[in-house]
Design a protein around this motif. Structure first.
Motif, PDB file in Angstrom:
ATOM      1  N   THR A   1      10.347  21.867  32.897  1.00 55.23           N
ATOM      2  CA  THR A   1      11.270  22.940  33.198  1.00 55.23           C
ATOM      3  C   THR A   1      12.560  22.407  32.022  1.00 55.23           C
ATOM      4  N   ASN A   2      12.291  21.946  30.907  1.00 58.27           N
ATOM      5  CA  ASN A   2      13.295  21.972  30.148  1.00 58.27           C
ATOM      6  C   ASN A   2      13.758  22.964  29.176  1.00 58.27           C
ATOM      7  N   GLU A   3      14.814  23.612  29.320  1.00 60.65           N
ATOM      8  CA  GLU A   3      15.247  24.707  28.703  1.00 60.65           C
ATOM      9  C   GLU A   3      15.902  24.704  27.214  1.00 60.65           C
ATOM     10  N   MET A   4      15.905  23.226  26.839  1.00 58.80           N
ATOM     11  CA  MET A   4      16.463  23.097  25.690  1.00 58.80           C
ATOM     12  C   MET A   4      15.442  22.988  24.425  1.00 58.80           C
ATOM     13  N   LEU A   5      14.164  22.565  24.637  1.00 61.03           N
ATOM     14  CA  LEU A   5      13.107  22.406  23.605  1.00 61.03           C
ATOM     15  C   LEU A   5      12.663  23.909  23.039  1.00 61.03           C
ATOM     16  N   LYS A   6      12.790  23.770  21.698  1.00 60.78           N
ATOM     17  CA  LYS A   6      12.299  25.068  21.116  1.00 60.78           C
ATOM     18  C   LYS A   6      11.044  24.721  20.385  1.00 60.78           C
ATOM     19  N   THR A   7      10.907  23.515  19.794  1.00 63.40           N
ATOM     20  CA  THR A   7       9.700  23.176  18.907  1.00 63.40           C
ATOM     21  C   THR A   7       9.112  21.853  19.305  1.00 63.40           C
ATOM     22  N   PHE A   8       7.727  21.945  19.917  1.00 61.80           N
ATOM     23  CA  PHE A   8       7.014  20.895  20.375  1.00 61.80           C
ATOM     24  C   PHE A   8       5.713  20.848  19.926  1.00 61.80           C
ATOM     25  N   SER A   9       5.509  19.674  19.009  1.00 65.83           N
ATOM     26  CA  SER A   9       4.114  19.412  18.275  1.00 65.83           C
ATOM     27  C   SER A   9       3.437  18.140  18.540  1.00 65.83           C
ATOM     28  N   LEU A  10       1.986  18.423  19.182  1.00 70.05           N
ATOM     29  CA  LEU A  10       1.373  17.244  19.475  1.00 70.05           C
ATOM     30  C   LEU A  10      -0.054  17.367  18.854  1.00 70.05           C
ATOM     31  N   CYS A  11      -0.079  17.363  17.601  1.00 62.62           N
ATOM     32  CA  CYS A  11      -1.335  17.359  16.724  1.00 62.62           C
ATOM     33  C   CYS A  11      -1.936  16.057  16.717  1.00 62.62           C
ATOM     34  N   TYR A  12      -3.155  16.037  16.738  1.00 62.75           N
ATOM     35  CA  TYR A  12      -4.208  14.790  16.597  1.00 62.75           C
ATOM     36  C   TYR A  12      -3.690  13.817  17.540  1.00 62.75           C
ATOM     37  N   CYS A  13      -3.503  14.224  18.824  1.00 55.66           N
ATOM     38  CA  CYS A  13      -3.174  13.010  19.636  1.00 55.66           C
ATOM     39  C   CYS A  13      -4.211  12.884  20.850  1.00 55.66           C
ATOM     40  N   GLY A  14      -5.451  13.443  20.652  1.00 55.00           N
ATOM     41  CA  GLY A  14      -6.698  13.177  21.507  1.00 55.00           C
ATOM     42  C   GLY A  14      -6.354  13.962  22.747  1.00 55.00           C
ATOM     43  N   ILE A  15      -5.838  15.212  22.679  1.00 55.90           N
ATOM     44  CA  ILE A  15      -5.696  15.758  24.107  1.00 55.90           C
ATOM     45  C   ILE A  15      -6.967  16.761  24.178  1.00 55.90           C
ATOM     46  N   ASP A  16      -7.577  16.712  25.203  1.00 58.81           N
ATOM     47  CA  ASP A  16      -8.618  17.447  25.470  1.00 58.81           C
ATOM     48  C   ASP A  16      -8.339  18.401  26.702  1.00 58.81           C
ATOM     49  N   GLN A  17      -9.452  18.969  27.237  1.00 57.36           N
ATOM     50  CA  GLN A  17      -9.055  19.789  28.420  1.00 57.36           C
ATOM     51  C   GLN A  17      -8.249  19.295  29.397  1.00 57.36           C
ATOM     52  N   GLY A  18      -8.369  18.111  29.636  1.00 54.40           N
ATOM     53  CA  GLY A  18      -7.558  17.658  30.746  1.00 54.40           C
ATOM     54  C   GLY A  18      -6.002  17.601  30.635  1.00 54.40           C
ATOM     55  N   GLY A  19      -5.832  17.968  29.439  1.00 54.18           N
ATOM     56  CA  GLY A  19      -4.159  18.313  29.239  1.00 54.18           C
ATOM     57  C   GLY A  19      -3.738  19.956  29.184  1.00 54.18           C
ATOM     58  N   SER A  20      -4.686  20.478  29.327  1.00 55.22           N
ATOM     59  CA  SER A  20      -4.455  21.929  29.398  1.00 55.22           C
ATOM     60  C   SER A  20      -3.510  22.467  30.478  1.00 55.22           C
ATOM     61  N   ARG A  21      -3.647  22.107  31.488  1.00 54.58           N
ATOM     62  CA  ARG A  21      -2.874  22.666  32.563  1.00 54.58           C
ATOM     63  C   ARG A  21      -1.555  22.345  32.230  1.00 54.58           C
ATOM     64  N   ALA A  22      -1.319  21.061  32.074  1.00 61.47           N
ATOM     65  CA  ALA A  22       0.140  20.550  31.725  1.00 61.47           C
ATOM     66  C   ALA A  22       0.706  21.404  30.584  1.00 61.47           C
ATOM     67  N   LEU A  23       0.211  21.734  29.408  1.00 60.26           N
ATOM     68  CA  LEU A  23       0.612  22.394  28.617  1.00 60.26           C
ATOM     69  C   LEU A  23       1.018  23.784  28.716  1.00 60.26           C
ATOM     70  N   PHE A  24       0.018  24.474  29.824  1.00 56.45           N
ATOM     71  CA  PHE A  24       0.392  25.888  30.269  1.00 56.45           C
ATOM     72  C   PHE A  24       1.575  25.828  31.193  1.00 56.45           C
ATOM     73  N   GLU A  25       1.745  24.890  31.685  1.00 59.97           N
ATOM     74  CA  GLU A  25       2.883  24.849  32.659  1.00 59.97           C
ATOM     75  C   GLU A  25       4.220  24.894  31.987  1.00 59.97           C
ATOM     76  N   VAL A  26       4.207  23.976  30.625  1.00 57.48           N
ATOM     77  CA  VAL A  26       5.308  24.011  29.798  1.00 57.48           C
ATOM     78  C   VAL A  26       5.560  25.384  29.160  1.00 57.48           C
ATOM     79  N   LEU A  27       4.364  26.217  28.682  1.00 59.75           N
ATOM     80  CA  LEU A  27       4.448  27.356  28.151  1.00 59.75           C
ATOM     81  C   LEU A  27       5.183  28.428  29.026  1.00 59.75           C
ATOM     82  N   ILE A  28       4.467  28.515  30.194  1.00 60.07           N
ATOM     83  CA  ILE A  28       4.775  29.621  31.054  1.00 60.07           C
ATOM     84  C   ILE A  28       6.283  29.512  31.482  1.00 60.07           C
ATOM     85  N   PHE A  29       6.980  28.303  31.314  1.00 62.53           N
ATOM     86  CA  PHE A  29       8.496  28.218  32.038  1.00 62.53           C
ATOM     87  C   PHE A  29       9.221  28.698  30.609  1.00 62.53           C
TER      88      PHE A  29
END
Length: 200
Positions: A172-200
């Protein structure tokens, strides 16, 4: 008390604002040396290194480092910044300093105290899901939420557990404009959380 007296004695009319800015840099440097010694930060930076980042008007706005300070070195820097209430920091970029979770906790405490930092980039710093929890809590909207617009955490293998913890605060953070998580070992288990950030 001694510091205030000395500052008052040198005060000139019409120059009060400039004097305060100069003192914030000096006070940070003094506090940093004490902090580094008290927590055994083995790799203290020389004053000359910090002077490379002095902007016009003697304000250090950018704290960028690519030396292996370890968490004690990063904590010493943040403790000093926090102690003097340093008001000019706009950007913290640490590459391979290996600040780990403990260093990130200190960074979070500082950026929540002053609310001036706009850019946070921590690349390859051995941050785990625990550090992501600290950062997620720090960036959750509220009165102590720093105005970070650029967040980059590439090459920290915290996986989906870290991603989920981080996004819990970011969704629910409205300030953030650029967010990068490359090469952090994220798999499908993190997809829902990223989806929620994006739709907000």
């Amino acid at each position: 008390g001694g510091k205030k007296k000395a500052a008052g004695g040198d005060k000139k009319k019409g120059k009060k604002e400039g004097d305060e800015e100069d003192l914030s840099v000096e006070n940070f440097w003094k506090a940093y040396k004490k902090s580094a010694l008290s927590i055994n930060a083995t790799q203290q930076k020389d004053k000359a290194d910090y002077e490379l980042f002095l902007d016009e008007g003697n304000e250090i706005k950018k704290f960028h480092n690519w030396e292996e300070l370890g968490w004690p070195g990063v904590k010493a820097m943040c403790e000093a910044l926090k102690q003097v209430g340093y008001p000019h920091c706009q950007s913290i970029r640490l590459w391979k300093t290996y600040c780990e979770d403990e260093g990130l906790r200190a960074i979070c405490e500082f950026i929540q105290r002053t609310l001036t930092c706009l850019c946070l980039e921590l690349i390859d710093n051995k941050i785990s899901h625990l550090g992501c929890e600290f950062l997620g809590r720090a960036l959750k909207p509220g009165p102590a939420c720093p105005p970070i617009v650029f967040l980059k955490l590439d090459h920290n293998m915290f996986g989906s557990a870290g991603c989920n913890a981080l996004c819990e605060g970011l969704k629910t953070n409205e300030m953030l404009k650029t967010f990068s998580l490359c090469y952090c070992g994220i798999d499908q288990g993190g997809s829902r959380a990223l989806f929620e950030v994006l739709i907000f």
